[in-house]
Write a protein that holds these residues in place. Sequence first.
Motif, PDB file in Angstrom:
ATOM      1  N   ASP A 193       0.661  -1.110  -0.504  1.00 12.34           N
ATOM      2  CA  ASP A 193      -0.406  -0.084  -0.131  1.00 12.34           C
ATOM      3  C   ASP A 193       0.839   1.117  -0.038  1.00 12.34           C
ATOM      4  N   GLY A 194       2.428   1.144   0.006  1.00 14.40           N
ATOM      5  CA  GLY A 194       3.338   2.342  -0.458  1.00 14.40           C
ATOM      6  C   GLY A 194       3.600   2.939   1.182  1.00 14.40           C
ATOM      7  N   VAL A 195       2.615   1.731   1.886  1.00 18.55           N
ATOM      8  CA  VAL A 195       3.164   2.508   3.868  1.00 18.55           C
ATOM      9  C   VAL A 195       4.682   2.034   3.914  1.00 18.55           C
ATOM     10  N   ALA A 196       6.110   2.382   4.488  1.00 28.13           N
ATOM     11  CA  ALA A 196       6.917   1.847   4.942  1.00 28.13           C
ATOM     12  C   ALA A 196       6.924   1.262   5.970  1.00 28.13           C
ATOM     13  N   ARG A 197       7.521  -0.389   5.695  1.00 32.75           N
ATOM     14  CA  ARG A 197       7.709  -0.847   7.095  1.00 32.75           C
ATOM     15  C   ARG A 197       9.527   0.729   7.617  1.00 32.75           C
ATOM     16  N   GLY A 198       8.479   0.055   9.175  1.00 36.31           N
ATOM     17  CA  GLY A 198       9.191   0.032   9.672  1.00 36.31           C
ATOM     18  C   GLY A 198       9.487   1.727  10.280  1.00 36.31           C
ATOM     19  N   ARG A 199       8.399   2.519   9.661  1.00 36.37           N
ATOM     20  CA  ARG A 199       8.201   3.874  10.441  1.00 36.37           C
ATOM     21  C   ARG A 199       6.939   3.508  10.908  1.00 36.37           C
ATOM     22  N   SER A 257       0.527  13.370  -2.686  1.00 33.20           N
ATOM     23  CA  SER A 257       1.120  12.043  -3.288  1.00 33.20           C
ATOM     24  C   SER A 257       2.531  11.940  -3.028  1.00 33.20           C
ATOM     25  N   VAL A 258       3.323  12.950  -2.785  1.00 34.94           N
ATOM     26  CA  VAL A 258       5.042  13.564  -2.791  1.00 34.94           C
ATOM     27  C   VAL A 258       5.597  13.122  -1.366  1.00 34.94           C
ATOM     28  N   ALA A 259       4.169  12.999  -0.505  1.00 34.15           N
ATOM     29  CA  ALA A 259       4.633  12.495   0.778  1.00 34.15           C
ATOM     30  C   ALA A 259       3.487  11.410   1.151  1.00 34.15           C
ATOM     31  N   ALA A 260       2.996  10.514   0.137  1.00 30.83           N
ATOM     32  CA  ALA A 260       2.271   9.288   0.050  1.00 30.83           C
ATOM     33  C   ALA A 260       2.995   8.522   1.666  1.00 30.83           C
ATOM     34  N   GLY A 261       4.067   8.387   1.554  1.00 32.40           N
ATOM     35  CA  GLY A 261       4.346   6.717   2.976  1.00 32.40           C
ATOM     36  C   GLY A 261       4.381   7.237   4.065  1.00 32.40           C
ATOM     37  N   ARG A 262       3.944   8.544   3.931  1.00 28.59           N
ATOM     38  CA  ARG A 262       3.854   9.006   5.527  1.00 28.59           C
ATOM     39  C   ARG A 262       2.265   9.064   5.479  1.00 28.59           C
ATOM     40  N   VAL A 263       1.608   8.942   4.989  1.00 31.64           N
ATOM     41  CA  VAL A 263      -0.120   8.547   5.249  1.00 31.64           C
ATOM     42  C   VAL A 263      -0.189   7.677   5.287  1.00 31.64           C
ATOM     43  N   VAL A 264      -1.377   7.662   6.207  1.00 33.96           N
ATOM     44  CA  VAL A 264      -2.451   6.613   6.786  1.00 33.96           C
ATOM     45  C   VAL A 264      -3.096   5.864   5.569  1.00 33.96           C
ATOM     46  N   ASN A 265      -3.073   4.748   4.935  1.00 31.12           N
ATOM     47  CA  ASN A 265      -3.717   4.364   3.874  1.00 31.12           C
ATOM     48  C   ASN A 265      -3.771   4.822   2.964  1.00 31.12           C
TER      49      ASN A 265
END
Length: 461
Positions: free
Chosen positions: A8-14, A220-228
């Motif tokens: 889903d684009g979320v970084a594991r470990g964050r 979208s640039v910071a999508a990895g920091r967004v929940v879902n």
Amino acid sequence: MPDVMKPDGVARGRPDERRFGLPTATALVVGSVIGTGVFALPSALAGFGPISLVAFVLATVGAVALALTFGALNRRVPGSGGPYLYAREGFGEFAGFVNAWSYWITAWAGNAAIVVAWVGYVEVFWNTSHARGWSLAIALAGLWVPAAINLAGIRSLAVVQVVTTVLKFIPLLFMATVGLLFVKSANFGEFHAGGGPAFGAVSAAAAIALFAYIGIETASVAAGRVVNPARNVGRATVAGTVACAVVYILGAVTVFGTVSHEALVASAAPFTDSANAIFGGRWAGNTVAAAAIVSGFGALVGWTLIVGEMPQAAARDRLFPAPFARDSRRGVPAYGIVAGTILASVLTVVSYTSFAEVFTTVVLLSVLTAVVPYLFSAAAQVYWLLTEGRRARCGHLLRDLLVAATALLFSFWAVAGSGYQAAYYGLFCLLLGVPVYIWLKVGTREHGEISPAAQTQGVRR
């Protein structure tokens, strides 16, 4: 080691406390889009006359098309990086690098433009004589305080974004609604005040107006920091863009209709002048100036994060220098934040000492370097729709193609309207990235490495 990405684009470990939800994602979009640009743009557009309002409407149509395109692209290619990811996945590593490099220039050059306009409103209260040395000192403080807030961590950034977005949006909405009751047709002046071909004036004004919408892609640039992110990024992008569009267009009409054309052309704080004209005295103008200061500060805080996010996404694919890839102990891309703030500071100093029209010059440079990633993103969406769209319903496919094609054509139009000076400086800055790309590829090859981006593309092929 770079974080491993979930599907889903979320970084594991964050950790969760280093990510944010839909309200903050929407605030990031609105906070990044509504900076000080909207408060200074009426003056920059006034030279064209009310015909520039037509350009503003057309720029709004293009911005909404881009917002819908970014929402669709994030569902297709999740993860931080936005335009960089879309270009890389669609057209290869070099296209991804060009987009990351160009957008990075947009982020720190845009901060220079925001802070120049921000200084104009600070000087409503202090340094009213506009002494250039003090103006420069105020501008540098406006760049480095937001950098310090970002370096303190995501939580402090989230609080500042939500608070400043609310504080900036309410006065703008007030001016865009109540202010319309005080509009006088005599203030608009000649419809096409600049002379020359009308189409050329609309194109040039639209390029300036587009600066007001740069930032619609920040979620979208910071999508990895967004929940879902698959759900929240698209919603935040479209909702934030539409909200900004409403206050932008109505607010511009209010300013044009309440301040005389001659006064507006010379104004350093047009919304302040408009409020003073509506209510009399200086208290109303000072209130708007305070809102502009808060607005610009919130935008600088949001964009300072983006200055680090874009190169970090590329660096994790070894398409940007390695130091950009790391998070600090506070969970933020500290190297990119500091490097981008230094470059914005240098551009601000150069602008104040070398350019007669500081704001407009830096705005057009930022627009040109922003349009390159917009163009590639829209092109990637068109490419995927034409190659993979057969699985979609015909009606949906035609709708999505129309939106993406509108975004693509609008991007080309914005490039044409940027002007020769912006094209010269923008192209020069863009091509400076080519030696950097060569250096990165040579380093990767000498170590016998294959970039993660190349591995991913190899598997997909």
